[in-house]
Design a protein around this motif. Structure first.
Motif, PDB file in Angstrom:
ATOM      1  N   GLY A 140      36.261  34.850  31.483  1.00  0.00           N
ATOM      2  CA  GLY A 140      36.485  35.481  32.678  1.00  0.00           C
ATOM      3  C   GLY A 140      36.750  36.866  32.986  1.00  0.00           C
ATOM      4  O   GLY A 140      36.514  37.404  34.048  1.00  0.00           O
ATOM      5  N   HIS A 141      37.471  37.727  32.021  1.00  0.00           N
ATOM      6  CA  HIS A 141      38.049  38.998  32.254  1.00  0.00           C
ATOM      7  C   HIS A 141      36.973  40.095  32.622  1.00  0.00           C
ATOM      8  O   HIS A 141      37.627  41.128  33.223  1.00  0.00           O
ATOM      9  N   HIS A 142      35.818  39.761  32.599  1.00  0.00           N
ATOM     10  CA  HIS A 142      34.845  41.107  33.003  1.00  0.00           C
ATOM     11  C   HIS A 142      34.308  40.577  34.292  1.00  0.00           C
ATOM     12  O   HIS A 142      33.701  41.411  34.988  1.00  0.00           O
ATOM     13  N   TRP A 178      44.505  41.138  25.617  1.00  0.00           N
ATOM     14  CA  TRP A 178      44.333  41.616  24.300  1.00  0.00           C
ATOM     15  C   TRP A 178      42.963  41.276  23.616  1.00  0.00           C
ATOM     16  O   TRP A 178      42.647  41.551  22.563  1.00  0.00           O
ATOM     17  N   ASP A 179      42.299  40.931  24.326  1.00  0.00           N
ATOM     18  CA  ASP A 179      40.577  40.772  24.010  1.00  0.00           C
ATOM     19  C   ASP A 179      40.168  42.223  23.624  1.00  0.00           C
ATOM     20  O   ASP A 179      40.808  43.126  24.244  1.00  0.00           O
ATOM     21  N   VAL A 180      39.292  42.333  22.885  1.00  0.00           N
ATOM     22  CA  VAL A 180      38.914  43.463  22.102  1.00  0.00           C
ATOM     23  C   VAL A 180      38.056  44.616  23.113  1.00  0.00           C
ATOM     24  O   VAL A 180      37.972  45.705  23.203  1.00  0.00           O
ATOM     25  N   HIS A 181      37.736  43.847  24.323  1.00  0.00           N
ATOM     26  CA  HIS A 181      36.986  44.366  25.294  1.00  0.00           C
ATOM     27  C   HIS A 181      37.895  44.864  26.494  1.00  0.00           C
ATOM     28  O   HIS A 181      38.874  44.070  26.522  1.00  0.00           O
ATOM     29  N   HIS A 182      37.323  45.920  27.243  1.00  0.00           N
ATOM     30  CA  HIS A 182      38.196  46.016  28.385  1.00  0.00           C
ATOM     31  C   HIS A 182      38.220  45.019  29.367  1.00  0.00           C
ATOM     32  O   HIS A 182      37.139  44.387  30.082  1.00  0.00           O
ATOM     33  N   PHE A 266      40.038  36.825  20.641  1.00  0.00           N
ATOM     34  CA  PHE A 266      40.192  36.829  19.192  1.00  0.00           C
ATOM     35  C   PHE A 266      39.021  37.848  18.523  1.00  0.00           C
ATOM     36  O   PHE A 266      39.057  37.774  17.490  1.00  0.00           O
ATOM     37  N   ASP A 267      38.405  38.734  19.480  1.00  0.00           N
ATOM     38  CA  ASP A 267      37.488  39.508  18.985  1.00  0.00           C
ATOM     39  C   ASP A 267      38.033  41.003  18.587  1.00  0.00           C
ATOM     40  O   ASP A 267      37.370  41.674  18.037  1.00  0.00           O
ATOM     41  N   ALA A 268      39.390  41.109  18.553  1.00  0.00           N
ATOM     42  CA  ALA A 268      39.900  42.049  17.820  1.00  0.00           C
ATOM     43  C   ALA A 268      40.245  41.685  16.323  1.00  0.00           C
ATOM     44  O   ALA A 268      40.958  42.336  15.422  1.00  0.00           O
ATOM     45  N   GLU A 308      39.623  34.021  26.025  1.00  0.00           N
ATOM     46  CA  GLU A 308      38.359  35.073  26.278  1.00  0.00           C
ATOM     47  C   GLU A 308      37.323  35.102  25.346  1.00  0.00           C
ATOM     48  O   GLU A 308      36.887  33.984  25.152  1.00  0.00           O
ATOM     49  N   GLY A 309      37.328  36.110  24.576  1.00  0.00           N
ATOM     50  CA  GLY A 309      36.142  36.160  23.560  1.00  0.00           C
ATOM     51  C   GLY A 309      36.636  35.931  22.224  1.00  0.00           C
ATOM     52  O   GLY A 309      37.888  35.235  21.896  1.00  0.00           O
ATOM     53  N   GLY A 310      36.019  36.175  21.188  1.00  0.00           N
ATOM     54  CA  GLY A 310      36.168  35.783  19.841  1.00  0.00           C
ATOM     55  C   GLY A 310      34.927  35.174  19.188  1.00  0.00           C
ATOM     56  O   GLY A 310      34.439  34.277  19.763  1.00  0.00           O
ATOM     57  N   TYR A 311      34.302  36.017  18.021  1.00  0.00           N
ATOM     58  CA  TYR A 311      32.841  35.382  17.736  1.00  0.00           C
ATOM     59  C   TYR A 311      32.596  35.258  16.573  1.00  0.00           C
ATOM     60  O   TYR A 311      31.574  34.894  16.063  1.00  0.00           O
ATOM     61  N   ASN A 312      33.694  35.064  15.732  1.00  0.00           N
ATOM     62  CA  ASN A 312      33.478  34.860  14.105  1.00  0.00           C
ATOM     63  C   ASN A 312      33.918  33.126  14.041  1.00  0.00           C
ATOM     64  O   ASN A 312      35.048  32.877  14.221  1.00  0.00           O
TER      65      ASN A 312
HETATM   66 ZN    ZN Z   1      35.829  40.357  24.167  1.00  0.00          ZN
END
Ligand code: ZN
Ligand code: 6DK
Length: 368
Positions: A140-142, A178-182, A266-268, A308-312
């Motif tokens: 959701g965060h974007h 704390w998602d790696v994207h803004h 978790f994409d950081a 939110e994200g995280g892709y591995n």
């Molecule tokens: Zn992200």
């Protein structure tokens, strides 16, 4: 601690199709079709690990419900909601930027993702649980008031913040991303709102481009209630912990929110394909401990995390498990990749990371 856990099998059925948009397939040009990065497996694999590890027995399983149009409308323009719903009733469509496709029925699942976070907030305020984790798709965060963006349709966490204000009578809310994207969508929703503190730590200038700089601090009555913490690529556990202790926690303590929401990507993570940071499952454990600590200090521990994200697909499940274990205070299986990723060079705080964090702390006048 009792931790509410929100997951629905339907989240695995949200279909972003192929990587059209991000890497538009074109066999004539040698561009092969690929699944979309925001495919269901990564989140499904977190859920499967939560079950197989036995942690599920220690969590309070809550049932997501669909957010209503009225609830979504607290954040989004009616035109956006209606357009997504109309496309979803037909063949599907795109949430707004060409990289956020959804299939038929995507509206109902996006509403279920937002509704899951609402249910987590309700359970925390009712005292059914101490904290809650909503493992949702789509993210959701974007998402902006007038359109979706960056794989996001509706801004789940912003809708949850408005719900908490409206239904649970709280005014001041902090969102830590704390998602790696803004977290640009969340920032946009609350940019002029002094009652919602929006903090985003992210890899400097990755997505969206030219968004999330230190100079974006809010406007009008909301001046100072947006905090951006762009971190250099290669930041690991040491840099993230330093950022939390030096900027995020002091900002939250000063703001004194009545609820803490976390946009938890978790994409950081070390080995993520869409980020270039190095956080380990232990690093995510520390971030969670610190979020719990500050929530304990300022808002009776009220804490709700939204995925939110995280892709591995190999590593994200262990990071997700670490967060859920920390929230609930239980331990299950170890992260088998931890020895590998924590031994990577430069996991500790590096000078450029310290400088970036200290710069934000002093601009935001967070002495500590
Ligand atoms: Zn992200
Ligand atoms: N965009 C998210 O993890 C989503 O924050 C991240 C979306 C990143 C898209 C990155 C990207 C391009 C590239 C080329 C052209 C246009 C856009 F929302 C979350 F899922 F959480 O490379």
């Amino acid at each position: 601690m009792t931790t509410g856990y929100l997951y629905h099998e339907m989240f695995g059925w949200y279909d972003p199709g192929s990587a059209a948009g991000l890497f538009p397939p074109d066999p004539r040009q040698g561009v092969q079709p690929l699944w979309h990065f925001e495919h269901p497996d990564t989140k499904r694999r977190i859920h499967e690990l939560v079950v197989v590890s036995g942690l599920i027995e220690e969590l309070v399983r809550l049932s997501p419900r669909q957010a209503t149009v009225r609830e979504i409308e607290r954040v989004h323009e009616r035109e956006h909601i209606d357009r997504v719903r109309a496309d979803s009733d037909r063949a599907g469509g795109d949430a707004g930027d060409g990289i956020s496709p959804f299939g038929r029925g995507g509206y109902e699942i996006a509403a279920l993702a937002a509704g899951a976070v609402l249910e987590g907030v309700d359970a925390v305020f009712d005292g059914r649980v101490d904290n809650a984790y909503a493992l949702v798709r789509p993210p959701g965060h974007h998402a902006l008031p007038g359109s979706g963006m960056g794989f996001c349709v509706f801004n789940n966490i912003a809708i949850a913040a408005r719900h908490a204000q409206r239904v649970h009578g709280v005014r001041r809310i902090a969102v830590l991303d704390w998602d790696v994207h803004h977290g640009n969508g969340t920032q946009a929703v609350f940019y002029e709102d002094p009652d919602v503190l929006a903090i985003s730590m992210h890899q400097d200038n990755v997505f969206p481009l030219d968004s999330g700089g230190v100079d974006e601090t809010g406007a009008g009555a909301g001046e100072g209630s947006t905090v951006n913490l762009p971190l250099p690529p290669g930041t690991g556990d040491g840099g993230y912990e330093y950022a939390m202790r030096t900027v995020c926690l002091p900002a939250i303590r000063r703001f004194q929110p009545e609820l803490l929401l976390v946009a938890c990507g978790f994409d950081a993570g070390a080995m993520d394909p869409l980020g270039r940071q190095m956080v380990t499952s232990d690093g995510f454990r520390t971030l969670t401990e610190l979020a719990m600590r500050v929530a304990g200090e300022v808002c009776e521990g009220r804490l709700v995390l939204s995925h939110e994200g995280g892709y591995n697909p190999a590593y994200v499940p262990f990071s997700g498990l670490a967060v859920l274990e920390t929230l609930s205070g239980k331990r299950t299986v170890p992260d088998p990749f931890l020895p590998l990723v924590s031994a990577m060079a430069r996991q500790d705080l590096q000078p450029a990371q310290r400088a970036a964090v200290d710069g934000v702390a002093s601009a935001a006048e967070l002495g500590e």
